[in-house]
Design a protein around this motif. Structure first.
Motif, PDB file in Angstrom:
ATOM      1  N   MET A  67       0.843  -1.185   0.000  1.00 45.43           N
ATOM      2  CA  MET A  67       0.000   0.000   0.000  1.00 45.43           C
ATOM      3  C   MET A  67       0.887   1.246   0.000  1.00 45.43           C
ATOM      4  N   GLU A  68       0.680   2.111  -0.948  1.00 47.35           N
ATOM      5  CA  GLU A  68       1.461   3.338  -1.070  1.00 47.35           C
ATOM      6  C   GLU A  68       0.900   4.384  -0.099  1.00 47.35           C
ATOM      7  N   THR A  69       1.828   5.065   0.633  1.00 49.85           N
ATOM      8  CA  THR A  69       1.420   6.074   1.627  1.00 49.85           C
ATOM      9  C   THR A  69       2.257   7.327   1.487  1.00 49.85           C
ATOM     10  N   LEU A  70       1.747   8.417   2.070  1.00 49.53           N
ATOM     11  CA  LEU A  70       2.459   9.698   2.121  1.00 49.53           C
ATOM     12  C   LEU A  70       2.577  10.123   3.592  1.00 49.53           C
ATOM     13  N   THR A  71       3.734  10.655   3.943  1.00 51.48           N
ATOM     14  CA  THR A  71       3.870  11.216   5.283  1.00 51.48           C
ATOM     15  C   THR A  71       3.052  12.497   5.357  1.00 51.48           C
ATOM     16  N   LEU A  72       2.810  12.960   6.577  1.00 52.22           N
ATOM     17  CA  LEU A  72       2.022  14.180   6.746  1.00 52.22           C
ATOM     18  C   LEU A  72       2.726  15.360   6.096  1.00 52.22           C
ATOM     19  N   GLN A  73       4.070  15.369   6.163  1.00 48.94           N
ATOM     20  CA  GLN A  73       4.823  16.462   5.563  1.00 48.94           C
ATOM     21  C   GLN A  73       4.712  16.417   4.034  1.00 48.94           C
ATOM     22  N   GLU A  74       4.795  15.196   3.441  1.00 57.19           N
ATOM     23  CA  GLU A  74       4.695  15.047   1.986  1.00 57.19           C
ATOM     24  C   GLU A  74       3.328  15.497   1.483  1.00 57.19           C
ATOM     25  N   LEU A  75       2.271  15.142   2.259  1.00 55.63           N
ATOM     26  CA  LEU A  75       0.927  15.528   1.859  1.00 55.63           C
ATOM     27  C   LEU A  75       0.752  17.047   1.954  1.00 55.63           C
ATOM     28  N   ALA A  76       1.356  17.664   3.009  1.00 51.84           N
ATOM     29  CA  ALA A  76       1.266  19.118   3.169  1.00 51.84           C
ATOM     30  C   ALA A  76       1.951  19.825   2.009  1.00 51.84           C
ATOM     31  N   GLU A  77       3.144  19.313   1.608  1.00 50.18           N
ATOM     32  CA  GLU A  77       3.849  19.900   0.470  1.00 50.18           C
ATOM     33  C   GLU A  77       3.054  19.724  -0.825  1.00 50.18           C
ATOM     34  N   LEU A  78       2.394  18.593  -0.940  1.00 46.56           N
ATOM     35  CA  LEU A  78       1.620  18.310  -2.153  1.00 46.56           C
ATOM     36  C   LEU A  78       0.427  19.243  -2.265  1.00 46.56           C
ATOM     37  N   LYS A  79      -0.234  19.515  -1.103  1.00 49.12           N
ATOM     38  CA  LYS A  79      -1.418  20.358  -1.104  1.00 49.12           C
ATOM     39  C   LYS A  79      -1.075  21.843  -0.981  1.00 49.12           C
ATOM     40  N   GLY A  80       0.206  22.135  -0.652  1.00 52.42           N
ATOM     41  CA  GLY A  80       0.629  23.533  -0.527  1.00 52.42           C
ATOM     42  C   GLY A  80       0.127  24.187   0.749  1.00 52.42           C
ATOM     43  N   CYS A  81       0.140  23.416   1.841  1.00 51.94           N
ATOM     44  CA  CYS A  81      -0.310  23.957   3.128  1.00 51.94           C
ATOM     45  C   CYS A  81       0.695  23.561   4.216  1.00 51.94           C
TER      46      CYS A  81
ATOM     47  N   LEU B 106       8.025   4.248  13.913  1.00 52.34           N
ATOM     48  CA  LEU B 106       6.628   4.322  13.488  1.00 52.34           C
ATOM     49  C   LEU B 106       6.204   5.773  13.380  1.00 52.34           C
ATOM     50  N   VAL B 107       5.636   6.114  12.227  1.00 53.39           N
ATOM     51  CA  VAL B 107       5.144   7.481  12.009  1.00 53.39           C
ATOM     52  C   VAL B 107       3.750   7.386  11.392  1.00 53.39           C
ATOM     53  N   HIS B 108       2.977   8.494  11.478  1.00 49.92           N
ATOM     54  CA  HIS B 108       1.655   8.552  10.866  1.00 49.92           C
ATOM     55  C   HIS B 108       1.781   8.874   9.374  1.00 49.92           C
ATOM     56  N   ALA B 109       0.991   8.177   8.566  1.00 47.83           N
ATOM     57  CA  ALA B 109       1.017   8.397   7.103  1.00 47.83           C
ATOM     58  C   ALA B 109      -0.407   8.296   6.557  1.00 47.83           C
ATOM     59  N   ILE B 110      -0.605   8.886   5.399  1.00 46.39           N
ATOM     60  CA  ILE B 110      -1.924   8.895   4.757  1.00 46.39           C
ATOM     61  C   ILE B 110      -1.883   7.978   3.521  1.00 46.39           C
ATOM     62  N   PRO B 111      -2.762   6.964   3.422  1.00 50.90           N
ATOM     63  CA  PRO B 111      -2.796   6.103   2.216  1.00 50.90           C
ATOM     64  C   PRO B 111      -3.075   6.931   0.959  1.00 50.90           C
ATOM     65  N   LEU B 112      -2.414   6.563  -0.126  1.00 51.41           N
ATOM     66  CA  LEU B 112      -2.519   7.330  -1.372  1.00 51.41           C
ATOM     67  C   LEU B 112      -3.942   7.317  -1.934  1.00 51.41           C
ATOM     68  N   ASP B 113      -4.683   6.217  -1.695  1.00 49.67           N
ATOM     69  CA  ASP B 113      -6.021   6.118  -2.286  1.00 49.67           C
ATOM     70  C   ASP B 113      -7.030   7.059  -1.650  1.00 49.67           C
ATOM     71  N   GLN B 114      -6.637   7.757  -0.539  1.00 47.65           N
ATOM     72  CA  GLN B 114      -7.539   8.732   0.066  1.00 47.65           C
ATOM     73  C   GLN B 114      -7.464  10.089  -0.632  1.00 47.65           C
TER      74      GLN B 114
END
Length: 642
Positions: free
Chosen positions: A1-15, A41-49
């Motif tokens: 399952m592909e995931t993004l860290t919270l920082q990667e998602l923030a950079e992706l969304k520009g926030c 262990l860190v929190h990550a967001i699944p890519l399919d979300q």
């Protein structure tokens, strides 16, 4: 399952990362725990979300091609073979796996990762030709939507292909697509000869024979071959689209299909053996046989007898579907149909029986192989009934049972009349009661006779007298002569005469309707189809023997046979040099002898009587017609002025 860290998602969304944490707290994203590159262990967001746009943006940031991105020129897939499509899918999966492999967080040296991935693929797919350059080339093709770039075309461009000059190919087709049906090798030889004479510059470049055969199989559709080599009819029968008949909206008695069938059973009448013929009509909606008549020879009369039987039991159909046999297309039964000639268009023809019954006749196209749907019922008849009899012959030499000779030798031959009775019973109360197997799915499982009754909404009937009148046979137009009118039956002329007919219709054209089972009288009609009168036969001697058409034919046949036997007997009994003159000479000599020997004298008194008889017709003096007219006018009170 592909995931993004919270920082990667923030950079992706520009926030800010805090905003992403807030969205997770509010339940907008559901986070999962994964290990980072340090094993924590860190929190990550699944890519399919993520939305599709966000996912696409993520893949682009990683240099990975998203397989869900619409590929340019996707319509080219339709032009590929199954094998080529599978190759496209395989390389798409390989490229995506490679990109995921080389973009992992712990991948420091991309070149080493690529080498490791290639080694992995060779172990999993030993037959696969793969290298770094191939991977990059496939990646570029997939990214640009070039599906053909994923296919290995080495050796395929010219595999199984040799170019044939267009002119040479047309010459070859000219010989091939001919109804003479030249063998392919001969077409090849003829092509060589033609090019050698007409276009010698192309002769050396003519490929081998196998090249032409390969192109015939791969490049010429079967429909073109059939039309060119077998003709229009073969094309219509084998290749042309056909009209599928629908029966759901059809009622019983809408269409009856008529035809004849040779019964594959040998029967006998005590003197000889033979096969009989079944003239039948089938109801198109239900599949039951409505009309049955078994005869020695198919004929228009047999068709009439069969139709009459069916009408008496099942009513009058709206349409009959017939082939182009003479037993149906006779002028007084169904009309000429496709057999009608231009020269006959102006000739008088009486209204045929089907027209008088109000039945519309539909004729199959001439030599149309798809027209005879009643043949299926005849096949059922053959398999279900004909095979039951010891003298079953089969439909051809291949089907002929070996035991047939033994059965015939032992005399196990069905008697004609008993056989006819059994066949009629089996058709009427066995075949018609079988399970329906027609085109209407809703009626599957029902009996045919029940399907017929359920779909019979209107039944048109006629009384016995009306049926007798409407189904009379007709003659062509003829003149009334001093001997009245006549019928020719079995080579014999039957005359019909009365004074009233002669007085009123002498030298006028009429036509006759008659009942073949009762030739004692005919009905006379004028050419406007108006009934004139009924006239009795003047052939007393013939009618005393028998009044039916078949009996008259039989009588004439027996008369001819007897005459032949008598002639043979006379020939065997006479002396060749004795003839009519011999008898005459004998009689003359006898007369002379009697004359010479007669010396007797009269011994009575001769008394002569005066004849005082008056003639029945007196001589009439000349009549003064002018004087008679003048006297007549004066007697009526008129004045005459000369």
């Amino acid at each position: 399952m592909e995931t993004l860290t919270l920082q990667e998602l923030a950079e992706l969304k520009g926030c800010h990362r805090v905003r992403i944490q807030q969205l997770v707290t509010e339940g907008f994203y559901k986070s999962v725990q994964v290990k980072n590159s340090r094993g924590r262990l860190v929190h990550a967001i699944p890519l399919d979300q993520l939305t599709e746009e966000e996912q696409q943006k993520y893949y682009q940031s990683k240099g990975i091609l998203n397989t869900k991105i619409e590929v340019q020129n996707a319509e080219k897939l339709e032009l590929m073979s199954t094998e080529e499509r599978e190759e496209c899918v395989f390389w798409e999966n390989v490229i995506n796996e490679w990109q995921s492999f080389r973009n992992k967080e712990n991948a420091r040296n991309k070149s080493e990762v690529d080498e490791l991935f290639i080694t992995k693929m060779k172990l999993e797919h030993p037959e696969l030709n793969i290298s770094t350059s191939i991977l990059y080339r496939k990646f570029k093709a997939l990214k640009n939507g070039d599906l053909e770039g994923l296919i290995d075309k080495r050796g395929k461009a010219k595999k199984g292909y040799t170019k044939i000059d267009e002119h040479v190919w047309q010459v070859f087709l000219s010989f091939l697509l001919d109804q003479a049906k030249h063998p392919l090798r001969k077409c090849y030889q003829y092509t060589q000869l033609y090019i050698q004479n007409k276009a010698p510059e192309l002769y050396e470049d003519i490929p081998a024979y196998c090249t032409f055969t390969r192109h015939v199989k791969s490049d010429i559709p079967d429909a073109i071959l059939t039309l060119g080599r077998d003709g229009d009819k073969a094309f219509d029968d084998r290749c042309a689209p056909y009209i599928r008949r629908t029966y759901d909206n059809m009622d019983s008695n809408d269409y009856w299909i008529g035809d004849n069938h040779t019964i594959d059973v040998i029967v006998g009448d005590g003197e000889k053996t033979f096969r009989l013929y079944l003239t039948a009509f089938m109801d198109a909606r239900s599949g039951i046989m409505t009309c049955i008549y078994i005869t020695d020879t198919p004929s228009s009369q047999a068709s009439i007898y069969s139709l009459r039987r069916g009408i008496k039991k099942y009513g009058i159909p709206k349409n009959v579907y017939l082939d182009n046999g003479r037993e149906f297309l006779t002028f007084d039964f169904g009309g000429s149909g496709h057999r009608k000639k231009k020269k006959d268009e102006d000739k008088f023809t009486p209204p045929p029986i089907l027209e008088r019954l109000g039945i519309n006749m539909v004729n199959a196209l001439v030599r149309n192989a798809k027209a005879k749907i009643i043949e299926r019922r005849f096949l059922d008849f053959k398999n279900s009934i004909s095979r039951l009899f010891a003298t079953y012959t089969g439909g051809n030499v291949v089907e002929k049972p070996e035991i047939l000779k033994v059965e015939l030798k032992n005399g196990n031959i069905p008697e004609k009349q008993a056989f006819i009775k059994e066949i009629e019973e089996l058709i009427e109360y066995y075949l018609n009661y079988e399970e329906y197997n027609g085109a209407v799915a809703a009626d599957k499982g029902k009996r045919k006779i029940d399907v017929y009754q359920e779909n019979l909404h209107t039944k048109t009937t006629a009384t016995e007298e009306q049926l007798n009148l409407m189904m009379l046979r007709s003659t062509r137009a003829q003149k009334v002569t001093r001997r009245g009118v006549s019928l020719k039956i079995g080579g014999t002329q039957l005359d019909y005469f009365n004074n009233e007919l002669i007085m009123q219709m002498l030298n006028k054209k009429v036509y006759l309707r008659y009942d073949p089972d009762d030739l004692s009288k005919v009905r006379v009609y004028d050419l406007d189809d108006r009934f004139i009168m009924e006239v009795e036969s003047d052939n007393v001697a013939v009618l005393e023997y028998g009044a039916s058409k078949d009996e008259v034919k039989l009588a004439m046949a027996k008369t001819r046979e007897l005459k032949k036997v008598a002639k043979e007997a006379i020939k065997d009994s006479i002396i060749a040099n004795i003839d009519r003159n011999t008898a005459l000479e004998l009689l003359l000599k006898s007369a002379k002898d009697n004359k010479d020997s007669d010396v007797s004298k009269p011994n009575y008194d001769l008394e002569i009587l005066n004849a005082d008889e008056k003639p029945m017709l007196y001589k009439v003096h000349d009549v003064d017609l002018d004087k008679m007219n003048i006297n007549s006018i004066k007697r009526q009170g008129g004045d005459y002025y000369a």
